[in-house]
Structures are given as C-alpha cells and as structure tokens.
Design a protein around this motif. Structure first.
Motif, mmCIF file in Angstrom:
data_model
loop_
_atom_site.group_PDB
_atom_site.id
_atom_site.type_symbol
_atom_site.label_atom_id
_atom_site.label_comp_id
_atom_site.label_asym_id
_atom_site.label_seq_id
_atom_site.Cartn_x
_atom_site.Cartn_y
_atom_site.Cartn_z
ATOM 1 N N ALA A 14 -13.855 3.180 -39.240
ATOM 2 C CA ALA A 14 -13.888 2.359 -40.451
ATOM 3 C C ALA A 14 -12.653 1.485 -40.594
ATOM 4 N N CYS A 15 -11.545 1.917 -39.984
ATOM 5 C CA CYS A 15 -10.266 1.230 -40.195
ATOM 6 C C CYS A 15 -9.815 0.384 -39.008
ATOM 7 N N LEU A 16 -10.633 0.270 -37.972
ATOM 8 C CA LEU A 16 -10.257 -0.553 -36.825
ATOM 9 C C LEU A 16 -10.172 -2.013 -37.255
ATOM 10 N N LYS A 17 -8.971 -2.603 -37.141
ATOM 11 C CA LYS A 17 -8.757 -3.958 -37.648
ATOM 12 C C LYS A 17 -8.301 -4.946 -36.585
ATOM 13 N N GLN A 18 -7.696 -4.464 -35.526
ATOM 14 C CA GLN A 18 -7.211 -5.380 -34.498
ATOM 15 C C GLN A 18 -7.530 -4.831 -33.121
ATOM 16 N N LEU A 19 -8.051 -5.722 -32.285
ATOM 17 C CA LEU A 19 -8.366 -5.371 -30.912
ATOM 18 C C LEU A 19 -7.719 -6.424 -30.023
ATOM 19 N N SER A 20 -6.829 -5.979 -29.149
ATOM 20 C CA SER A 20 -6.076 -6.907 -28.309
ATOM 21 C C SER A 20 -6.207 -6.521 -26.846
ATOM 22 N N ILE A 21 -6.499 -7.519 -26.011
ATOM 23 C CA ILE A 21 -6.645 -7.318 -24.567
ATOM 24 C C ILE A 21 -5.709 -8.293 -23.864
ATOM 25 N N THR A 22 -4.801 -7.763 -23.054
ATOM 26 C CA THR A 22 -3.860 -8.612 -22.329
ATOM 27 C C THR A 22 -3.845 -8.214 -20.861
ATOM 28 N N LEU A 23 -3.972 -9.213 -20.003
ATOM 29 C CA LEU A 23 -3.992 -8.989 -18.561
ATOM 30 C C LEU A 23 -2.617 -9.283 -17.975
ATOM 31 N N HIS A 24 -2.057 -8.300 -17.282
ATOM 32 C CA HIS A 24 -0.778 -8.453 -16.580
ATOM 33 C C HIS A 24 -1.017 -8.119 -15.109
ATOM 34 N N ALA A 25 -1.138 -9.127 -14.274
ATOM 35 C CA ALA A 25 -1.324 -8.907 -12.832
ATOM 36 C C ALA A 25 -2.456 -7.908 -12.587
ATOM 37 N N ASP A 26 -2.111 -6.690 -12.150
ATOM 38 C CA ASP A 26 -3.135 -5.695 -11.829
ATOM 39 C C ASP A 26 -3.297 -4.652 -12.933
ATOM 40 N N THR A 27 -2.871 -4.986 -14.159
ATOM 41 C CA THR A 27 -2.972 -4.056 -15.285
ATOM 42 C C THR A 27 -3.551 -4.765 -16.504
ATOM 43 N N TYR A 46 -5.181 0.032 -18.084
ATOM 44 C CA TYR A 46 -6.111 0.128 -16.960
ATOM 45 C C TYR A 46 -5.423 -0.505 -15.753
ATOM 46 N N GLN A 47 -5.097 0.316 -14.772
ATOM 47 C CA GLN A 47 -4.342 -0.159 -13.618
ATOM 48 C C GLN A 47 -5.209 -0.134 -12.367
ATOM 49 N N GLN A 48 -5.215 -1.264 -11.671
ATOM 50 C CA GLN A 48 -5.985 -1.373 -10.431
ATOM 51 C C GLN A 48 -5.037 -1.277 -9.242
ATOM 52 N N LYS A 49 -5.346 -0.375 -8.320
ATOM 53 C CA LYS A 49 -4.601 -0.265 -7.072
ATOM 54 C C LYS A 49 -5.605 -0.119 -5.948
ATOM 55 N N GLU A 50 -5.645 -1.159 -5.126
ATOM 56 C CA GLU A 50 -6.662 -1.251 -4.082
ATOM 57 C C GLU A 50 -8.038 -1.164 -4.738
ATOM 58 N N SER A 51 -8.849 -0.191 -4.389
ATOM 59 C CA SER A 51 -10.192 -0.104 -4.979
ATOM 60 C C SER A 51 -10.279 0.964 -6.063
ATOM 61 N N ASN A 52 -9.136 1.475 -6.497
ATOM 62 C CA ASN A 52 -9.127 2.583 -7.450
ATOM 63 C C ASN A 52 -8.543 2.140 -8.797
ATOM 64 N N THR A 53 -8.928 2.855 -9.844
ATOM 65 C CA THR A 53 -8.457 2.554 -11.197
ATOM 66 C C THR A 53 -7.827 3.794 -11.815
ATOM 67 N N THR A 54 -6.661 3.584 -12.432
ATOM 68 C CA THR A 54 -6.007 4.643 -13.199
ATOM 69 C C THR A 54 -5.969 4.218 -14.659
ATOM 70 N N VAL A 55 -6.379 5.123 -15.543
ATOM 71 C CA VAL A 55 -6.378 4.849 -16.980
ATOM 72 C C VAL A 55 -5.338 5.742 -17.636
ATOM 73 N N LEU A 56 -4.442 5.120 -18.429
ATOM 74 C CA LEU A 56 -3.354 5.852 -19.069
ATOM 75 C C LEU A 56 -3.393 5.657 -20.575
ATOM 76 N N CYS A 57 -3.170 6.740 -21.298
ATOM 77 C CA CYS A 57 -2.974 6.669 -22.743
ATOM 78 C C CYS A 57 -1.871 7.665 -23.080
ATOM 79 N N LYS A 58 -0.637 7.169 -23.175
ATOM 80 C CA LYS A 58 0.511 8.057 -23.365
ATOM 81 C C LYS A 58 0.432 8.809 -24.688
#
Length: 288
Positions: A14-27, A46-58
């Motif tokens: 109900a409170c989601l107000k901002q959605l931001s997507i920024t592309l930095h090279a392979d992330t 979302y990090q791309q390395k070769e054909s694999n993807t790593t997803v991080l949420c600290k």
C-alpha cells in the motif's frame, strides 16, 4: 520472488511510492521506497558475470546465485511480481543508466513487456527517464495512466530529435503536463518545435529546457516576440522556461477601461490614463 525470501507485506504494497532502476555496467540497482515509518527503502542488486546472475539484498541479508540466467530477465520477473501484488500509485518511476548503453535498450524492452499485458495502466505521478532515443520513452509512456501523470523529467543522453519526441503518439490523452528536459545542445529547430507544440497541443502547460550549450541563432531567437507563449531565458543557469500565456480578450480590455466621467476630478483623469497605458503596454508593447 528471487531477491528475498518473503513477499512484500500488505503495508509495503500500500505504501510503495518510488521505484527506481539504474544500470551500471554489469549491475542493475533496483530501489523500492515506501511512504511509511515502519518500512525502510530496499535496494536490490542484480549482477551479471558471464552467463550467471547474482542477486543481493544486504538489508535482508540475502544472496542468490543463478547459473545460466540473464540479469535483465530476473529483474523483469521480480518487477512483474511486485507490480502485480501491489497495484501501486507511484509518486515516481525512475529509469536511468550510468554506463553500458548497449544494455539499456534491453532494460526498457523488459519494462514494456511487463507493463503491456497489465489490465490497468500503471498509475504514476512523475516519471524520470534517461533515454537515448524516442522509442525508449514510448516503451514506458504509452502504458501510464493519463489521469495520474503530472510531471515528465527527461535526460536526453543520445541524439534525440526534440520534434519527434514531442510528436509521439504516446502523448495522446495526456494533457496539462509539466516537462523538464536536460539536453546537450539547444538548437533553433528545437525552439520552433516547442513553440508549435505548446500553441497547437494541450499536452504541456510548461516545458523547461536545461542545456549545456545553445546555438547562437537559437539564443538570438529567444529575444523575439513569441506571443502567445511566455518564454523566459536564464543564460547563467542554462535554463529556458516555456509556458502558455492567455492574452486579455478585447472584451476584458473594454471592461477594464472606464468610460469618461463628467466629473472634473483631476485624479479620475490621471487614473484612467494610467490604466489605459498599462493595458496597452501589456497587450501590444505600446508605451504612452
């Protein structure tokens, strides 16, 4: 949802107000901001390395590794779930890129793929897009609710023809918008395109241009009479503001000028003269 174990809570939806997507090279960085005291912003990478993807949420202390998976595809799957679950009325949608221009086309295409099949158009008050071409704007703009959209902020990072951008079919049914455009060089053809659009179409109430450079012919043309538009140039801040100005109709002028009085009052004569002079200066630039 791949990027963290539990879905969004009811309050977060109900409170989601901002959605931001920024592309930095392979992330790709995805920001979710919530308008409530109990939910801090979430940042997912979302990090791309070769054909694999790593997803991080600290913040969630979460990391996932996926083999033979494309990071743009994973982003699209996550966004589809977020928007399906929440049906938000966003304050802002931002899409931008710092590097990797060849990948930003794929990001915009993925956003279009998730917006296109939606039953209802996405409700967003402000969009903030960094684009290389008009097609990237169209891929988002045509799927936004016209009643909610108020402000459009664009950074033109490629060779984008401003006239073509203003004449996109995606602007249809969108009226009274405020648009801010940052571009490299402002040309006289851009000035003419803006004048024609503001006079002939109801799409924009105001357009503000932020430029790095301005051609001399465009600079000189800004000082001409552009009625019925209001144009203000701020050369020190590299900004030009365009707005609609409604001229005073002859009926209003006639009502504003009082009929001659039979009184011999000097103050009445002087007052009438001042009113007439000010109206003539406003309408036609006549000074008495």
């Amino acid at each position: 949802m791949p990027f963290f174990p539990e879905p969004l809570t009811g309050l977060q939806k109900a409170c989601l107000k901002q959605l931001s997507i920024t592309l930095h090279a392979d992330t790709i960085c995805l920001w979710l901001n919530f308008f409530c005291l109990t939910s801090d912003p979430l940042k997912i990478q979302y990090q791309q390395k070769e054909s694999n993807t790593t997803v991080l949420c600290k913040k969630k202390n979460f990391q996932a590794f996926m083999e033979d998976t494309d990071f743009v595809t994973v982003l699209q799957e996550d966004l589809t779930i977020i928007l399906e679950e929440s049906e938000p009325e966003l304050q802002e949608l931002h899409i931008g890129f710092q590097e990797s221009e060849e990948q930003i086309d794929r990001v915009f295409a993925s956003i279009e793929d998730l917006l296109k099949p939606r039953k209802d158009k996405l409700k967003v008050k402000n969009i903030n897009l960094e684009i290389r071409n008009s097609e990237q704007l169209t891929s988002v703009l045509q799927y936004l609710d016209s009643e909610n959209l108020k402000t459009v902020d664009l950074k033109l990072k490629g060779i984008v023809d401003l006239r073509n951008l203003l004449e996109l079919d995606a602007w249809k049914e969108k009226n009274g918008l405020e648009m801010n455009v940052a571009l490299d060089t402002f040309l006289v053809m851009d000035l003419e395109a803006l004048k024609e659009n503001l006079i002939q179409q109801p799409t924009f109430d105001t357009v503000t241009i932020y430029y790095d450079r301005i051609h001399q012919d465009a600079f000189e043309s800004l000082h001409h009479n552009h009625q019925p538009l209001g144009i203000s140039h701020y050369p020190h801040s590299h900004k030009i503001s365009f707005s609609r100005v409604h001229l005073i109709s002859p009926n209003v002028i006639q009502q504003a000028i009082p009929y001659p009085s039979t009184s011999n009052s000097v103050s009445g004569v002087i007052g009438n003269y001042v009113i007439i002079r000010n109206i003539l200066k406003y309408v036609g630039g006549v000074d008495m």
